[in-house]
Design an enzyme around this catalytic site. Structure first.
Site: not given
Ligand code: NAD
Length: 451
Positions: A229, A263, A353
């Protein structure tokens, strides 16, 4: 052991100091979940349902406490945080009800009987972002537990507090030790280890498209199941025949809710040229009315951004053609005002975004151009269409390449309806009965009946 300092983004003050898990602790949590799996999958469906129902009730009983944790850790206005906790309870109620309704089928075949079973996957890793920590945890936990999986949940580094409390409530509800494990730690350590671990059968990931790509790559070695997601750049399409007052009153909340850190934010507002000037006036008036300030104030509608670094990133998108900039508190807190800019769909602000309270207004001539521009993005998560013409509403709904749409509404998520993206917004669906597909395997069994 390294520690993590958790801040309140509205005050910049520390609110918790937590130990961070490393690789060995991640392995230990996976091992605990693996040990707990056989007994958990064997719990009678009616009893698993009762446990999830009890968790839903505990969430309701602790609604104020959970809302306060979420508000202080994410900077969410308290009234909105309370509504989010309400959704979390609904999610667990829904999946409590789903446990006994998710079953296989019999298929007519020659010479015997063919049937399908829905089998749990085993240990699943759930990786969650910082913008809706409690909600998104529940969207994954609900279906994962309903299907009989055990889980290791990793909240984002910035916002681990509500997931930790939720895990305590799961234990209090009677869900056995080892079934729900929460690890506080870095994405590059805990997250990556979960993605690569051979005893983790699936990763349910919500986060950025960039990290989503890494998750997909990392999962390849073990042919792990993944649902992703990811990000969005959704359109709010306003046609000339819409109720402009209603559309303009709603549009700010489609992008400035959660300070734009959503998102589903409809951060591209596409407006038919014949009503563009009128709509822009109405939109500015409505945006001026968004109450930005102290998240603890019941009247507040928008709080701060999550961090100083994120505020810098949001600011980098605002470099000209500002139509309106609202007020925001000064002093401590990562504040950013509601901002409207005029743009074309080729500008950076319309392509990437922003994840902050910044919306781009983009004019279009006719329905064909509206569809072309709305679809001219690598993403496909959400969107809205404003029109009084039901034929147009349905035509455009079918033509937009996006997973979730609403007509004459900002609505994006409901506990009972599928949520997820097209294209680079990811794949797999959360919520509703569809989410159960992502947390179970179909097994086909044929029994020969001829002698
Ligand atoms: P992010 O991708 O930086 O982090 C998300 C999660 O992934 C965190 O828990 C982080 O610690 C973990 N992570 C980071 N590097 C990783 C790796 N190499 N391997 C595994 N896990 C790892 O996102 P964010 O900054 O926390 O959130 C914002 C983003 O999330 C935005 O792009 C937003 O659009 C998206 N989002 C999507 C939805 C959806 O349902 N489509 C909902 C909410 C947020």
């Amino acid at each position: 052991m390294s520690t993590l300092t958790v801040l309140n983004p509205a005050t910049e003050q520390p609110i918790a100091q937590l130990p961070q898990a490393d690789m060995a602790e991640t392995d230990a949590a996976v091992a605990r979940a693996k040990v707990a799996f056989p007994a958990w999958r064997a719990v009678a469906p009616v009893d698993r349902s009762r446990l999830l129902r009890r968790l839903a009730t505990l969430v309701e009983e602790h609604a104020d406490e959970l809302a306060r944790i979420e508000s202080q850790n994410v900077g969410k206005p308290i009234a909105g945080a309370r509504a989010e906790v309400g959704m979390v309870a609904n999610v667990f109620h829904f999946y409590a009800g789903a446990v006994e309704k998710h079953y296989g089928e019999t298929i007519p075949v020659a010479g015997g009987i063919d049937m399908t079973f829905r089998e749990p996957l085993g240990v699943v890793g759930l990786i969650v972002p910082w913008n809706f920590p409690l909600n998104i945890s529940s969207w994954k936990l609900g279906p994962a537990l309903a299907c009989g999986n055990t889980v290791v949940l990793k909240p984002a580094e910035l916002t681990p507090l509500s997931a930790l409390r939720l895990a305590e409530l799961a234990l209090e509800a009677g869900i056995p030790e080892g079934v729900v494990n929460v690890l506080v730690g870095k994405g590059s350590v805990v997250g990556q280890r979960l993605v690569e671990h051979e005893d983790v059968a699936k990763i349910g990931f919500t986060g950025s498209t960039e990290v989503g790509r890494e998750v997909m790559r990392g999962a390849a070695n073990t042919i792990k199941r993944v649902t992703l997601e990811l990000g969005g750049k959704s359109a709010n399409v306003v046609f000339e025949d819409a109720d402009l007052e209603r559309a303009a009153a709603a549009a700010p909340y489609a992008v400035f809710d959660n300070a734009g850190q959503d998102c589903c934010a409809r951060s591209r507002i596409l407006v038919q040229r014949s009503v563009y000037d009128r709509f822009a006036e109405l939109l500015i008036d409505a945006t001026r009315g968004v109450r930005v300030g102290d998240p603890e104030d019941e009247q507040t509608e928008m709080g701060p951004l999550i961090s100083a670094q994120h505020r810098e990133s949001v600011a980098s998108f605002v470099d000209g053609n500002v139509l309106f900039r609202g007020d925001a508190p000064t002093g401590a807190g990562f504040w950013f005002p509601c901002t409207l800019v005029e743009a074309t769909n080729d500008d950076r602000i319309a392509r990437e975004e922003v994840f902050g309270p910044v919306a781009a207004l983009i004019p279009f001539e006719d329905e064909a151009e509206a569809i072309r521009v709305a679809n001219d993005t690598p993403y496909g998560l959400s969107g809205s269409i404003w029109t009084k013409d039901v034929g147009r509403a349905l035509r455009v709904s079918r033509a937009l390449e996006t997973g979730v749409l609403s007509v004459n509404s900002n609505s994006s998520v409901r506990h009972s309806t599928p949520f997820g993206g097209f294209r680079q917004s990811g794949f797999g669906r959360e919520l509703g009965m569809h989410a159960l597909e992502g947390y179970s395997e179909v097994k086909n069994v044929y029994v020969a009946t001829d002698t």
